[in-house]
Design an enzyme around this catalytic site. Structure first.
Site, PDB file in Angstrom:
ATOM      1  CG  HIS A  97      -8.621   4.814  -7.035  1.00  0.00           C
ATOM      2  ND1 HIS A  97      -8.025   6.033  -6.832  1.00  0.00           N
ATOM      3  CD2 HIS A  97      -7.628   3.898  -6.935  1.00  0.00           C
ATOM      4  CE1 HIS A  97      -6.727   5.860  -6.607  1.00  0.00           C
ATOM      5  NE2 HIS A  97      -6.461   4.568  -6.686  1.00  0.00           N
ATOM      6  CD  GLU A 113      -2.592   1.748   0.411  1.00  0.00           C
ATOM      7  OE1 GLU A 113      -3.041   2.913   0.462  1.00  0.00           O
ATOM      8  OE2 GLU A 113      -2.892   0.939  -0.491  1.00  0.00           O
TER       9      GLU A 113
END
Length: 313
Positions: A131, A63
């Site tokens: 997104h 991440e």
């Protein structure tokens, strides 16, 4: 600025930005596929409220790496936009493509931050799908800008390219591209709803049924399958029309052939992804092919021109 004055370094910067934007796109897919979206907790832009996290489990590395790469790519797109606007002040196409690249990378970044900070159910999954969609538009815009800069350098970007392009072909090209974008969202929803194996290993049916409840993960999977099959058929139709009526436009013929090849490979990769139980590598290949396919269609849109713009006589 004339075509001969087009700086080589700007084209190199554009190529580097394309590679960076593609990397950002793929890393986002890895984050989703490995379920690492909560690897930094609910803090943004830092990780667990720290510039360098004290602990680095795999999901945190994935991440945070995605965030760092996205920030670097955003800076590259900003530089490319500024230099493009400075060097091509009178070229509206350059300004539009550069502006779209920057706008959508900022938009997808902001939406990504919201999905981290605020937790939710279906709404969050839809936001995650958006997104990816905005990232895809940014990627396609950078690719088109790069192609157009090379066209300018080779003196091939002229309005005469729009000669004898009827409005019907323009509408069909833009319509196919828009429909592709919608189908991409159904695929992104499959990923974020964890519906890749919603029908198990069954194909083309979903077990014993072809029409499961759309509110189930099986329904989400089948919705994407039907959308993908229809996209393959429409792309085939588009190719046949171009070959039959526009053989004099080699750019459109080659683009249409590549589009059909890619959408066929995309279908095959989708089947393989299911048979491999949704493994990460297969999913990344699936994402890569549809991204290139979308860029090809966007290129065709650029070549035919806007539907409401009349072609030269």
């Amino acid at each position: 600025m004339t075509a001969n004055q087009s700086p080589r370094w700007l084209r190199y910067l554009a190529i580097i930005t394309v590679i960076g934007t593609y990397t950002m796109l793929i890393m986002g897919a890895i984050v989703s596929k490995t379920e690492s979206g909560r690897g930094c907790g609910s803090s943004w832009p830092f990780c667990h409220g720290q510039l360098i996290p004290e602990t680095l489990p795999l999901e945190t590395v994935i991440e945070y790496s995605h965030r760092i790469v996205s920030g670097g790519v955003g800076f590259l797109i900003l530089l490319l936009t500024i230099f493009s606007w400075m060097l091509y002040k009178q070229n509206q196409k350059v300004k539009l493509l550069a502006g779209m690249s920057l706008f959508f990378v900022v938009l997808q970044g902001g939406l990504g931050a919201l999905t981290v900070v605020f937790r939710g159910g279906l709404e969050q999954k839809a936001a995650l799908a958006l997104h990816f969609g905005f990232s895809l538009i940014s990627f396609a815009s950078v690719v088109l800008l790069t192609i157009y800069l090379f066209q300018l350098a080779k003196n091939k970007a002229f309005d005469r390219d729009l000669v004898h392009i009827p409005s019907g072909l323009k509408v069909a090209t833009w319509g196919l591209t828009f429909y592709t974008y919608l189908v991409v969202y159904t695929g992104a929803l499959v990923r974020h709803a964890e519906a890749t194996m919603g029908c198990g290993y069954s194909f083309p049916a979903c077990g014993v049924t072809y029409f499961p409840n759309l509110s189930s993960i099986a329904g989400i999977q089948m919705l994407h399958r039907y959308a993908a099959i229809s996209l393959w058929l429409v792309t085939l139709w588009f190719l046949l029309v171009v070959i039959r009526k526009y053989m004099h436009r080699s750019d459109l013929v080659k683009g249409s052939i590549w589009a059909f090849v890619l959408i066929t490979l995309q279908a095959i990769s989708g089947i393989i992804t299911i048979q491999l139980d949704g493994q990460v590598m297969a999913a990344l290949v699936h994402t890569t092919i549809i991204s290139i396919y979308f860029c090809i269609l966007s290129y065709l849109c650029m070549q035919v021109g806007l539907p409401w713009r009349r072609s030269s006589k």
